[in-house]
Design a protein around this motif. Structure first.
Motif, PDB file in Angstrom:
ATOM      1  N   GLN A  44      43.429 -11.511 -16.086  1.00  0.00           N
ATOM      2  CA  GLN A  44      44.493 -11.989 -16.972  1.00  0.00           C
ATOM      3  C   GLN A  44      43.906 -11.428 -18.249  1.00  0.00           C
ATOM      4  O   GLN A  44      42.744 -11.444 -18.671  1.00  0.00           O
ATOM      5  N   PRO A  45      44.915 -11.083 -19.323  1.00  0.00           N
ATOM      6  CA  PRO A  45      44.590 -10.643 -20.703  1.00  0.00           C
ATOM      7  C   PRO A  45      43.805 -11.832 -21.154  1.00  0.00           C
ATOM      8  O   PRO A  45      44.201 -13.026 -21.018  1.00  0.00           O
ATOM      9  N   ALA A  46      42.693 -11.505 -22.008  1.00  0.00           N
ATOM     10  CA  ALA A  46      41.981 -12.404 -22.865  1.00  0.00           C
ATOM     11  C   ALA A  46      41.780 -12.265 -24.225  1.00  0.00           C
ATOM     12  O   ALA A  46      41.238 -12.920 -24.920  1.00  0.00           O
ATOM     13  N   GLY A  47      42.484 -11.127 -24.795  1.00  0.00           N
ATOM     14  CA  GLY A  47      42.232 -10.856 -26.072  1.00  0.00           C
ATOM     15  C   GLY A  47      42.371  -9.240 -26.352  1.00  0.00           C
ATOM     16  O   GLY A  47      42.681  -8.589 -25.625  1.00  0.00           O
ATOM     17  N   ALA A  48      41.942  -8.840 -27.582  1.00  0.00           N
ATOM     18  CA  ALA A  48      41.847  -7.438 -27.717  1.00  0.00           C
ATOM     19  C   ALA A  48      40.870  -7.072 -28.885  1.00  0.00           C
ATOM     20  O   ALA A  48      40.591  -8.208 -29.901  1.00  0.00           O
ATOM     21  N   GLU A  49      40.290  -6.250 -29.050  1.00  0.00           N
ATOM     22  CA  GLU A  49      39.532  -5.672 -30.205  1.00  0.00           C
ATOM     23  C   GLU A  49      40.569  -4.727 -31.177  1.00  0.00           C
ATOM     24  O   GLU A  49      41.163  -3.838 -30.690  1.00  0.00           O
ATOM     25  N   VAL A  50      40.280  -5.098 -32.385  1.00  0.00           N
ATOM     26  CA  VAL A  50      41.281  -4.227 -33.428  1.00  0.00           C
ATOM     27  C   VAL A  50      40.452  -3.092 -33.713  1.00  0.00           C
ATOM     28  O   VAL A  50      39.376  -3.227 -34.558  1.00  0.00           O
TER      29      VAL A  50
ATOM     30  N   LEU B 171      41.892 -11.823 -31.462  1.00  0.00           N
ATOM     31  CA  LEU B 171      41.466 -10.573 -31.715  1.00  0.00           C
ATOM     32  C   LEU B 171      40.190 -10.749 -32.322  1.00  0.00           C
ATOM     33  O   LEU B 171      39.704 -11.217 -33.255  1.00  0.00           O
ATOM     34  N   ALA B 172      39.562  -9.452 -32.117  1.00  0.00           N
ATOM     35  CA  ALA B 172      38.113  -9.394 -32.558  1.00  0.00           C
ATOM     36  C   ALA B 172      38.336  -8.308 -33.553  1.00  0.00           C
ATOM     37  O   ALA B 172      38.832  -7.175 -33.685  1.00  0.00           O
ATOM     38  N   ILE B 173      37.258  -8.491 -34.793  1.00  0.00           N
ATOM     39  CA  ILE B 173      37.302  -7.550 -36.169  1.00  0.00           C
ATOM     40  C   ILE B 173      35.976  -7.418 -36.126  1.00  0.00           C
ATOM     41  O   ILE B 173      35.248  -8.245 -36.344  1.00  0.00           O
ATOM     42  N   ASN B 174      35.812  -6.020 -36.245  1.00  0.00           N
ATOM     43  CA  ASN B 174      34.190  -5.316 -36.640  1.00  0.00           C
ATOM     44  C   ASN B 174      34.047  -5.663 -37.983  1.00  0.00           C
ATOM     45  O   ASN B 174      34.828  -5.300 -38.991  1.00  0.00           O
ATOM     46  N   CYS B 175      32.972  -6.126 -38.371  1.00  0.00           N
ATOM     47  CA  CYS B 175      32.548  -6.540 -39.555  1.00  0.00           C
ATOM     48  C   CYS B 175      31.040  -5.699 -40.009  1.00  0.00           C
ATOM     49  O   CYS B 175      30.228  -6.383 -39.278  1.00  0.00           O
ATOM     50  N   PRO B 176      30.894  -4.672 -40.859  1.00  0.00           N
ATOM     51  CA  PRO B 176      29.621  -4.573 -41.064  1.00  0.00           C
ATOM     52  C   PRO B 176      28.625  -5.265 -41.432  1.00  0.00           C
ATOM     53  O   PRO B 176      29.191  -6.297 -42.528  1.00  0.00           O
ATOM     54  N   PRO B 177      27.389  -5.455 -41.320  1.00  0.00           N
ATOM     55  CA  PRO B 177      26.634  -6.612 -41.544  1.00  0.00           C
ATOM     56  C   PRO B 177      26.417  -6.999 -42.869  1.00  0.00           C
ATOM     57  O   PRO B 177      26.407  -8.199 -43.492  1.00  0.00           O
ATOM     58  N   TYR B 178      26.512  -5.747 -44.006  1.00  0.00           N
ATOM     59  CA  TYR B 178      26.286  -6.199 -45.245  1.00  0.00           C
ATOM     60  C   TYR B 178      27.420  -6.793 -45.745  1.00  0.00           C
ATOM     61  O   TYR B 178      27.325  -7.466 -47.070  1.00  0.00           O
ATOM     62  N   LEU B 179      28.732  -6.807 -45.184  1.00  0.00           N
ATOM     63  CA  LEU B 179      29.820  -7.676 -45.859  1.00  0.00           C
ATOM     64  C   LEU B 179      29.437  -9.093 -45.551  1.00  0.00           C
ATOM     65  O   LEU B 179      30.123  -9.925 -46.044  1.00  0.00           O
TER      66      LEU B 179
END
Length: 399
Positions: free
Chosen positions: A169-175, A228-236
């Protein structure tokens, strides 16, 4: 695939002929074979650079390792897939050498090729990189164009589905982000992110994607909303107002924080500062998920992993692609999944492309996955349609 240029570096004539025929069956027309590295370099000097080298290592004369070094130095090949009967640990080391030489690594095919595995290798290049030598200076995006892209709405969020591997089953998505460039067409992040880094606009991009993702969630019916998953650069993570700003956006769009997962790459973990750790804690206290992305490719220690308030590990696609051919890679995947389970963390496998990989991961107890087997990155409305059409409990057809 018709536009790809391919070199088959193989000293056994019959084996080379079989590979060439399989490539032609897949639609590849621009290809040639060479029996050793020296002959391949001579052909490349007259032919020009190729997109993909399917490369054996044990060759007469100039071996595959020397060829890779010389070809990388002169820009004669853009990417490589190993096609070799070497022991798995030696193949793994050869692929690492190719990465250090600056080549895109597409995978390890072993010595016995299947049409599906060969097709997947070609698709990885096709979707991941432009053709070698294909872009002139005029065909490169500029920093000024990247700045305008943010202002003029040229950046488009794409969503790659995440699936529960047990129920399918769908569990989410990466943006993810794509750039609808007015001059060059649709570009991936490789053409955008370095320019925004140079301009100091990565925070603006992250907020742009967050707003777009939240607007997409708000547009959906509440019962259809998935995290939904959002990539966040570590320095942010060092910015003191990050949790507060995220909460303001959640309040504005009237969304629960559980619908947002923040992904940080493992390479950003060793030097994480106190204020970054505080922000991670605040995000978890808010109810957001925190994932370690590309797990296994970075340098974080087990101690650091135990200290951070993360609740998800994402296994890098390179491990999933190597499981079938390399026992060491399979052992690394097995132990990583066991580690995640013992730490009470969700495990997500990236880059699933075949039903065999899916079955292996299910047997190993992996909870979730994403990859071309389930769906490519797609615009929001297409992703919404995918959610309605997804068959659910039956195994999907291979991409």
């Amino acid at each position: 695939m018709e536009t790809l240029s391919i070199l088959v570096l193989e000293d056994h004539p019959f084996q080379a002929q079989v590979v060439a025929q399989q490539l032609r069956t897949l639609g590849c027309r621009n290809l040639f074979c060479a029996a050793d590295g020296e002959a391949a370099l001579v052909r490349l000097s007259s032919h020009g650079p190729v997109d993909i080298a399917l490369c054996d290592i044990n060759l007469p004369g100039m071996d595959g390792l020397t060829f890779l070094r010389k070809a990388a130095e002169c820009g004669a090949i853009r990417s490589v897939a190993l096609f070799s009967g070497l022991a798995p640990d030696l193949r793994l080391a050869a692929l690492q050498l190719a990465r250090l030489l600056g080549l895109q690594v597409l995978g390890d095919l072993g010595k016995v090729l299947s049409p599906d595995s060969l097709r997947n290798v070609l698709l990885r290049y096709r979707r991941g990189a432009p053709a070698a030598g294909a872009q002139s200076d005029d065909a490169q995006p500029t920093a000024q164009e990247a700045r305008l892209a943010l202002i003029q709405g040229q950046l488009v969020p794409y969503y790659q589905p995440k699936v529960d591997l047990r129920s399918l089953q769908p569990a989410g998505a990466e943006v993810l982000v794509r750039w609808q460039h007015p001059r060059l067409g649709l570009l991936g992040p490789a053409g955008l992110l370095p320019l925004l880094e140079e301009l100091g606009l990565v925070r603006d991009l992250t907020e742009y994607l967050l707003k777009a993702a939240m607007a997409f969630l708000q547009w959906q019916q509440p019962e259809s909303r998935l995290p939904l998953a959002i990539n966040c650069p570590p320095y942010l993570l060092e910015e003191p107002d990050l949790p507060g700003r995220l909460q303001e956006l959640l309040d504005y769009y009237r969304l629960p924080s559980s619908l947002i997962n923040v992904e940080i790459t493992e390479n950003g973990l060793p030097g994480i500062a106190a204020n970054s750790l505080e922000n991670l804690l605040r995000l978890r206290l808010m109810g957001c998920g925190i994932a370690i992305d590309d797990f296994g490719t970075g340098t974080s220690s087990l101690q650091r992993l135990c200290q951070l308030p993360c609740n998800e590990l994402k296994l890098d696609a390179s491990f999933i692609h190597g499981m079938e051919q390399n026992p060491r890679v399979l052992a690394a995947v097995t132990s990583s999944l066991a580690l995640a389970a013992s730490l009470g963390m969700n495990a997500v496998a990236e880059g699933i492309e075949s039903t065999r990989q899916l079955e292996q991961l299910r047997e190993l107890g992996c909870a979730q996955g994403q990859g071309y087997l389930f769906g490519h990155p797609m615009p929001g409305r297409e992703f919404a349609n995918w959610l309605r059409r997804w068959p659910g409990s039956t195994l999907p057809k291979e991409a």
